[in-house]
Design a protein around this motif. Structure first.
Motif, PDB file in Angstrom:
ATOM      1  N   VAL A 272       0.868  -1.172   0.000  1.00 15.25           N
ATOM      2  CA  VAL A 272       0.000   0.000   0.000  1.00 15.25           C
ATOM      3  C   VAL A 272       0.910   1.228   0.000  1.00 15.25           C
ATOM      4  N   CYS A 273       0.351   2.394  -0.249  1.00 14.19           N
ATOM      5  CA  CYS A 273       1.191   3.579  -0.445  1.00 14.19           C
ATOM      6  C   CYS A 273       1.331   4.438   0.804  1.00 14.19           C
ATOM      7  N   ASP A 274       0.929   3.922   1.968  1.00 14.44           N
ATOM      8  CA  ASP A 274       1.118   4.670   3.217  1.00 14.44           C
ATOM      9  C   ASP A 274       2.598   4.903   3.465  1.00 14.44           C
ATOM     10  N   HIS A 275       2.925   6.059   4.021  1.00 13.06           N
ATOM     11  CA  HIS A 275       4.325   6.398   4.268  1.00 13.06           C
ATOM     12  C   HIS A 275       4.954   5.526   5.344  1.00 13.06           C
ATOM     13  N   ALA A 276       4.143   4.864   6.143  1.00 11.52           N
ATOM     14  CA  ALA A 276       4.693   4.019   7.197  1.00 11.52           C
ATOM     15  C   ALA A 276       4.990   2.610   6.700  1.00 11.52           C
ATOM     16  N   ILE A 277       4.570   2.290   5.478  1.00 10.90           N
ATOM     17  CA  ILE A 277       4.631   0.905   5.003  1.00 10.90           C
ATOM     18  C   ILE A 277       5.749   0.672   3.994  1.00 10.90           C
ATOM     19  N   GLY A 278       6.016   1.659   3.108  1.00 10.17           N
ATOM     20  CA  GLY A 278       6.992   1.463   2.030  1.00 10.17           C
ATOM     21  C   GLY A 278       8.396   1.225   2.540  1.00 10.17           C
ATOM     22  N   ARG A 279       9.293   0.944   1.614  1.00 11.25           N
ATOM     23  CA  ARG A 279      10.683   0.651   1.953  1.00 11.25           C
ATOM     24  C   ARG A 279      11.588   1.793   1.498  1.00 11.25           C
ATOM     25  N   SER A 280      12.752   1.875   2.110  1.00  7.06           N
ATOM     26  CA  SER A 280      13.666   2.970   1.797  1.00  7.06           C
ATOM     27  C   SER A 280      14.478   2.704   0.531  1.00  7.06           C
ATOM     28  N   SER A 281      14.384   1.497  -0.028  1.00  8.12           N
ATOM     29  CA  SER A 281      15.115   1.151  -1.252  1.00  8.12           C
ATOM     30  C   SER A 281      14.307   0.125  -2.039  1.00  8.12           C
ATOM     31  N   PRO A 282      14.585  -0.013  -3.342  1.00 10.54           N
ATOM     32  CA  PRO A 282      13.829  -0.973  -4.165  1.00 10.54           C
ATOM     33  C   PRO A 282      14.405  -2.385  -4.087  1.00 10.54           C
ATOM     34  N   ASP A 283      14.729  -2.845  -2.868  1.00  8.13           N
ATOM     35  CA  ASP A 283      15.408  -4.130  -2.726  1.00  8.13           C
ATOM     36  C   ASP A 283      14.468  -5.321  -2.678  1.00  8.13           C
ATOM     37  N   ARG A 284      13.168  -5.062  -2.621  1.00  5.23           N
ATOM     38  CA  ARG A 284      12.213  -6.174  -2.582  1.00  5.23           C
ATOM     39  C   ARG A 284      11.204  -6.049  -3.716  1.00  5.23           C
ATOM     40  N   GLN A 285      11.747  -6.046  -4.911  1.00  5.73           N
ATOM     41  CA  GLN A 285      10.915  -5.987  -6.108  1.00  5.73           C
ATOM     42  C   GLN A 285      11.315  -7.146  -7.013  1.00  5.73           C
ATOM     43  N   PHE A 286      10.349  -8.025  -7.289  1.00  4.06           N
ATOM     44  CA  PHE A 286      10.628  -9.267  -8.002  1.00  4.06           C
ATOM     45  C   PHE A 286       9.665  -9.398  -9.176  1.00  4.06           C
ATOM     46  N   PHE A 287      10.242  -9.616 -10.363  1.00  6.65           N
ATOM     47  CA  PHE A 287       9.452  -9.674 -11.590  1.00  6.65           C
ATOM     48  C   PHE A 287       9.688 -11.006 -12.298  1.00  6.65           C
ATOM     49  N   TYR A 288       8.613 -11.538 -12.879  1.00  5.96           N
ATOM     50  CA  TYR A 288       8.666 -12.848 -13.521  1.00  5.96           C
ATOM     51  C   TYR A 288       7.817 -12.841 -14.791  1.00  5.96           C
ATOM     52  N   VAL A 289       8.178 -13.694 -15.726  1.00  4.55           N
ATOM     53  CA  VAL A 289       7.325 -14.005 -16.867  1.00  4.55           C
ATOM     54  C   VAL A 289       7.157 -15.513 -16.879  1.00  4.55           C
ATOM     55  N   ASN A 290       5.932 -15.960 -16.714  1.00  5.70           N
ATOM     56  CA  ASN A 290       5.630 -17.394 -16.615  1.00  5.70           C
ATOM     57  C   ASN A 290       6.482 -18.092 -15.562  1.00  5.70           C
ATOM     58  N   GLY A 291       6.668 -17.427 -14.438  1.00  8.70           N
ATOM     59  CA  GLY A 291       7.411 -18.012 -13.329  1.00  8.70           C
ATOM     60  C   GLY A 291       8.912 -17.922 -13.447  1.00  8.70           C
ATOM     61  N   TYR A 307       4.057   4.780  -7.961  1.00 11.23           N
ATOM     62  CA  TYR A 307       4.077   4.755  -6.485  1.00 11.23           C
ATOM     63  C   TYR A 307       4.537   6.094  -5.918  1.00 11.23           C
ATOM     64  N   HIS A 308       5.522   6.697  -6.580  1.00  9.31           N
ATOM     65  CA  HIS A 308       6.071   7.955  -6.064  1.00  9.31           C
ATOM     66  C   HIS A 308       5.090   9.118  -6.191  1.00  9.31           C
ATOM     67  N   LYS A 309       4.020   8.953  -6.939  1.00  8.95           N
ATOM     68  CA  LYS A 309       2.986   9.981  -6.970  1.00  8.95           C
ATOM     69  C   LYS A 309       2.179   9.987  -5.676  1.00  8.95           C
ATOM     70  N   TYR A 310       2.189   8.856  -4.996  1.00  7.68           N
ATOM     71  CA  TYR A 310       1.477   8.733  -3.724  1.00  7.68           C
ATOM     72  C   TYR A 310       2.424   8.805  -2.524  1.00  7.68           C
ATOM     73  N   ASN A 311       3.643   8.320  -2.722  1.00  8.61           N
ATOM     74  CA  ASN A 311       4.635   8.268  -1.646  1.00  8.61           C
ATOM     75  C   ASN A 311       6.003   8.449  -2.290  1.00  8.61           C
ATOM     76  N   ASN A 312       6.488   9.687  -2.302  1.00 13.40           N
ATOM     77  CA  ASN A 312       7.721   9.975  -3.047  1.00 13.40           C
ATOM     78  C   ASN A 312       8.983   9.764  -2.226  1.00 13.40           C
ATOM     79  N   LYS A 313       8.844   9.240  -1.004  1.00 13.42           N
ATOM     80  CA  LYS A 313      10.011   9.033  -0.155  1.00 13.42           C
ATOM     81  C   LYS A 313      10.419   7.566  -0.071  1.00 13.42           C
ATOM     82  N   GLN A 314       9.574   6.663  -0.564  1.00 12.39           N
ATOM     83  CA  GLN A 314       9.839   5.241  -0.370  1.00 12.39           C
ATOM     84  C   GLN A 314       9.596   4.448  -1.647  1.00 12.39           C
ATOM     85  N   TYR A 315       9.791   3.130  -1.544  1.00 21.91           N
ATOM     86  CA  TYR A 315       9.593   2.216  -2.668  1.00 21.91           C
ATOM     87  C   TYR A 315       8.671   1.081  -2.226  1.00 21.91           C
ATOM     88  N   PRO A 316       7.870   0.556  -3.147  1.00 21.84           N
ATOM     89  CA  PRO A 316       6.948  -0.514  -2.754  1.00 21.84           C
ATOM     90  C   PRO A 316       7.601  -1.891  -2.827  1.00 21.84           C
TER      91      PRO A 316
END
Length: 672
Positions: A272-291, A307-316
């Motif tokens: 979610v885009c709450d400022h208390a929830i996001g992360r300080s870096s994009p270290d937990r972003q995982f992308f797949y195509v057909n697994g 995401y930065h339009k809602y929370n410009n200080k963090q990463y989802p």
């Protein structure tokens, strides 16, 4: 007749490279680092139908990499081809690529590892009475086969990786911790997407007991895997993203018609885009195509931008597995198969953008008490004097919004911390000509000698281009050779180096020197916590923190570490940095872990990693103590500022991004 001159020059005849050399060269292009080696072996285990995969690293993978699985094993009749180049059971013809549904299919991984390391395999097929231990030479040829007791499955041992590439081996040793961290990050991707598979990874250093790095529990669900890998707290604020067809406006943005068929699906979880929830870096972003874990740069950029339009200080947090027809994706692009081309890319981007906006728009206004508390804190912190370059008059701001609202003068001043000092550098070229009139003969001589004009980027041109040009032409020693011409507008130093004039921002350059000095030397004071706070880090982040504990202490963070506790519960925060009105917390620790992981431990110079808010604080101190615009300087003071630039790691801009130096004029053009 002259006798022929003897020569030792080798024949220029074009000849075929021998197969052994080709194999050696190509192997180094397939397995580039530790992460790819582990990735290839894990993929082989998954392709074999394994439901249990155990990974064991010795000395972070430098001494040995072992992958053990309970997959189908290898038939004895296939032993000879295991280590040979382009031998695979997954393809027979090129057209098979269209329907390939396995991770590996090129037949290059084991062959390349043979060339780069000492490779041995222990395997037992379900149809075999017993297992076999196999050893291969550098060319992938089976040199030894002997009976060996084991259950069904395969174990691969890779010892002394890169031993046959001395330069690569040296770099690997130098960047070992960084390579290890990247390997675990890649492994996380397989742990999350591999449902119904139990994956464990241990690292053993010297003779110490093995250290569990990550473990999954053979769950049916991705969310359970997220819990296993990152801990229960990681699930806070993660929601499922439903696929929604894009509206007409979004389709037009991507130049799409409204009749594009929706022939793909996805499984997606985001923060979610709450400022208390996001992360300080994009270290937990995982992308797949057909697994298949992959690098989808356009999709990654889109997600973060929205995401930065809602929370410009963090990463989802992002888990996105795009499911589409296998004929619509090309995975045969790069040897590591992490670059994937697929059809309908623009339609997928449009769908993702619309779905994200629809999801996050709904969440606006859903504030928890924690969110409101954090928001209040960020508002107070935002008005502290940092980031912007203040005018010559120093602003004394209050940390209370209500107090400032009662003082119109202060509000007007604040509207000015938003505007950087933009001094119009309208320099009269005629004035410069008069000052340099005595040196015109030298200039004319320079023109006659045909000296090149080194700088072509205009002062108002692209900042990145200007910096590249300066870095290309100037060294740190160049600053010590500059001759002071004078001071302009009580804010800028004009200096000459050979045939070129430069303009130097006296405040920005002094600020950058002080910032680097503060950054390298400041050790923040620590305030003890009344009650230790568990961090609930992943095993990898725990390992990084433990290995770089001094860096965290330099930043004011202290910990209680129990190495015997289970992963994720080994570290408690017992002290945090304090400095004036600045406050710090767990997000700063997480960002620091990310910086260390990406930067590696090979940086042996006087450089301490700093979280961004510590950098902001140090930049604010440097700004307040630096020579201000409006200050008259004598020649010695100007010379001191220029000499400081020889000591900087990055002398080209201040910590707020303002240029410190720009090329002003080529004297070769004065008479043209």
């Amino acid at each position: 007749m002259d006798e022929p001159v003897a020569t030792s020059e080798k024949s220029k005849k074009i000849e075929a490279i021998n197969k052994e050399t080709i194999h050696h060269i190509c192997s180094g292009q397939v397995v580039l680092d530790l992460a790819i080696a582990v990735k290839e072996l894990v993929e082989n285990s998954l392709d074999s139908g394994a439901t249990v995969i155990d990974i064991k690293l010795i000395d972070y993978g430098k001494t040995c990499i072992s992958i053990n699985d309970n997959g189908s094993g290898v038939l004895e009749q296939d032993f000879e081809g295991l280590g040979l180049k382009h031998h695979t059971s997954k393809l027979r013809e090129f057209t098979d690529l269209i329907e390939v549904n396995t991770f590996g299919f090129r037949g290059e991984a084991l062959s390349s590892l043979c060339a780069l390391s000492e490779l041995s395999i222990i395997t037992k097929h379900s149809l075999s009475e017993h297992g076999f231990k196999l050893e291969f030479d550098r060319n992938g040829i089976l040199k030894k086969k002997e009976p060996f007791a084991r259950e069904k499955g395969t174990t691969v041992h890779v010892r002394n990786i890169f031993k046959n590439l001395p330069v690569r081996a040296k770099e690997f040793q130098k960047n070992l911790k960084k390579e290890y961290a990247r390997t675990i990050q890649v492994l996380y991707g397989y742990c999350l997407v591999s449902t119904n598979v139990k994956i464990t990874c241990f690292n053993t250093i010297s003779s110490k007991s093995p250290n569990l790095i990550v473990a999954t529990r053979s769950s049916n669900y991705v969310l359970d895997n997220i819990n296993s890998v990152f801990g229960k707290k990681a699930l806070d604020g993660i929601v499922k993203l439903e696929l929604q067809a894009p509206d007409e406006m979004t389709l037009q943005e991507y130049n799409l018609s409204d009749n594009v068929p929706m022939d793909f699906d996805w499984e997606c979880y985001v923060s979610v885009c709450d400022h208390a929830i996001g992360r300080s870096s994009p270290d937990r972003q995982f992308f797949y195509v057909n697994g298949r874990p992959c690098d989808l740069m356009k999709i990654s950029k889109l997600v973060n931008n929205v995401y930065h339009k809602y929370n410009n200080k963090q990463y989802p947090f992002v888990f996105l597995n795009i499911k589409l027809d296998r004929q619509s994706a090309d995975v045969n692009v790069t040897p590591d198969k992490r670059t994937i081309f697929f059809t309908q890319e623009r339609f997928i981007l449009a769908t993702l953008k619309y779905s994200l906006i629809a999801k996050w728009d709904k969440m606006q206004g859903n504030f928890t008490a924690k969110t409101l508390t954090d928001l209040n804190f960020s508002l107070k912190r935002a008005i502290s004097p940092n980031n912007a370059h203040p005018p010559a008059k120093r602003l004394q701001t209050s940390s209370s919004i209500s107090h400032m609202s009662r003082n119109n003068d202060i509000w007007n001043d604040i509207k000015l911390r938003k505007k950087s000092v933009n001094v119009e550098m309208m320099i009269n070229i005629t004035m410069i000509k008069q000052k340099l009139k005595a040196k015109q003969n030298v200039v004319k001589a320079s023109i006659n000698t045909g000296r090149r004009i080194k700088y072509r980027v205009q002062m108002e041109g692209n900042q990145g281009d200007a910096e590249k040009e300066l870095q290309r032409e100037l060294t740190k020693d160049s600053f010590s050779k500059m001759e002071i011409v004078g001071q302009f507008n009580l804010g800028f130093i004009i200096a000459r180096l050979e045939d070129d004039l430069f303009i130097i921002d006296q405040h920005a350059t002094d600020e950058k020197f002080r910032f680097e000095k503060f950054s390298n030397e400041t050790k923040l004071k620590t305030q003890k916590l009344i009650i230790p706070k568990p961090l609930n880090f992943s095993a990898l982040n725990e390992t990084i923190l433990i290995d770089h504990q001094q860096t965290f202490e330099d930043n004011g963070f202290t910990f209680k570490i129990d190495k015997q506790a289970e992963p994720g519960k080994r570290i408690e925060l017992i002290g945090m940095p304090v400095s004036g009105g600045w406050q710090f917390g767990q997000e700063d620790i997480e960002e620091l872990v990310f910086l260390i992981r990406e930067g590696g431990s090979e940086n042996k110079e006087k450089h301490i990693f700093r979280p961004s808010r510590v950098r902001q604080m140090l930049a604010s101190r440097a700004c307040r103590s630096a020579v201000m615009i409006g200050t008259a300087l004598n020649t010695n003071e100007m010379q001191r500022l220029i000499m400081q630039m020889t000591q900087m790691q990055n002398p080209w801009n201040c910590p707020h991004g303002r240029p410190t130096i720009r090329h002003l004029l080529s004297l070769l053009l004065v008479n043209k």
